[in-house]
Write a protein that holds these residues in place. Structure first.
Motif, short mmCIF file in Angstrom:
data_model
loop_
_atom_site.label_atom_id
_atom_site.label_comp_id
_atom_site.label_asym_id
_atom_site.label_seq_id
_atom_site.Cartn_x
_atom_site.Cartn_y
_atom_site.Cartn_z
N ARG A 26 4.94 -22.27 13.42
CA ARG A 26 5.11 -21.71 12.07
C ARG A 26 3.83 -21.00 11.61
NH1 ARG A 26 2.47 -24.93 8.62
NH2 ARG A 26 2.10 -27.10 9.20
N ILE A 27 2.68 -21.48 12.06
CA ILE A 27 1.40 -20.85 11.71
C ILE A 27 1.30 -19.48 12.38
CG2 ILE A 27 -1.11 -21.05 11.96
CD1 ILE A 27 -0.66 -24.14 11.82
N ASP A 70 3.79 -17.63 13.48
CA ASP A 70 4.78 -16.75 12.86
C ASP A 70 4.26 -16.15 11.56
OD1 ASP A 70 6.68 -17.02 14.86
OD2 ASP A 70 7.81 -18.60 13.81
N ALA A 71 3.59 -16.97 10.76
CA ALA A 71 3.07 -16.48 9.47
C ALA A 71 2.00 -15.42 9.70
CB ALA A 71 2.51 -17.65 8.66
N THR A 105 3.67 -12.18 10.82
CA THR A 105 4.30 -11.54 9.65
C THR A 105 3.27 -10.78 8.82
OG1 THR A 105 6.04 -13.22 9.57
CG2 THR A 105 5.63 -11.99 7.55
N GLU A 106 2.05 -11.32 8.76
CA GLU A 106 0.95 -10.65 8.03
C GLU A 106 0.37 -9.47 8.81
OE1 GLU A 106 -2.41 -12.87 6.39
OE2 GLU A 106 -1.23 -14.70 6.64
N SER A 160 -7.40 -21.21 11.19
CA SER A 160 -6.54 -22.40 11.18
C SER A 160 -7.37 -23.66 11.33
CB SER A 160 -5.53 -22.30 12.33
OG SER A 160 -4.70 -21.17 12.19
#
Length: 197
Positions: free
Chosen positions: A146-147, A149-150, A153-154, A166
């Motif tokens: 999920r990290i 993917d985020a 997306t950015e 992270s």
């Protein structure tokens, strides 16, 4: 560590080797390609090993010797291989190793696994050159998905930037030259590797 996810290996061999001018996976030492050496090293530490390849590399004879995962994402660099592996086996953690690390050794991987923190998304070494995370010899836990993917997306696809931003467990390298990679003909000339045919 008892609740840590099963650890699979992913050898990244999907790069275009633009700076080298020839396929880095096929560079060899003592008759063994870099790809073969990396796969055999990683398989000693994981439940199963896959080679990350681009679709146009799937027919390559050297890559076909090993189980592979074809990239499902275009133009995002090595993180495409990691995401594709996470798609293929969602519950696994991944020991990700680039195929162009001629000095990588058992001690380096053993240290990484011994100090793995499964509660954090990434476990990696600090570069012996600049102190920044080394994302291409690292463990990516299932919850890192999920990290990643985020970040994608950015518009952030650089794995090093992802690890910097992270909650990454960072370790000192037991052998400072172990993660030096081979990117250019000049690097190749300084190493004991030979160009593949």
């Amino acid at each position: 560590m008892n609740d840590a996810a099963m650890l699979y290996g992913l050898v990244l061999a999907g790069g275009k080797s633009r700076r080298m001018g020839s396929d880095k996976a096929l560079l060899s030492r003592n008759g063994e390609t870099q790809l073969s050496r990396a796969v055999h090293l990683v398989e000693r530490f994981t439940d199963r090993v896959f080679v990350s390849v681009r679709a146009d590399q799937a027919g390559d004879p050297e890559r076909r010797r090993f189980a592979s995962i074809t990239d499902r994402y275009d133009d995002i660099g090595p993180i495409a291989g990691v995401l594709s592996a996470m798609d293929a086996v969602p519950g696994a953690a991944w020991l990700v190793v680039a195929c162009d690390l001629p000095n990588i050794d058992d001690t380096t991987l053993a240290t990484l696994l011994d100090q793995r923190d499964a509660a954090r998304p990434f476990t990696a070494f600090r570069s012996s050159h600049d102190g920044l995370p080394e994302p291409l010899c690292a463990i990516y836990e299932p919850h890192a998905r999920r990290i990643i993917d985020a970040f994608v997306t950015e518009g952030i696809v650089c794995p090093r930037k992802m690890l910097i931003r992270s909650d990454t467990t960072l370790l000192d390298q037991p052998h400072p030259a172990a993660l030096d990679n081979i990117n250019t003909p000049e690097d190749l000339e300084r190493s004991s590797l030979q160009a593949g045919t």
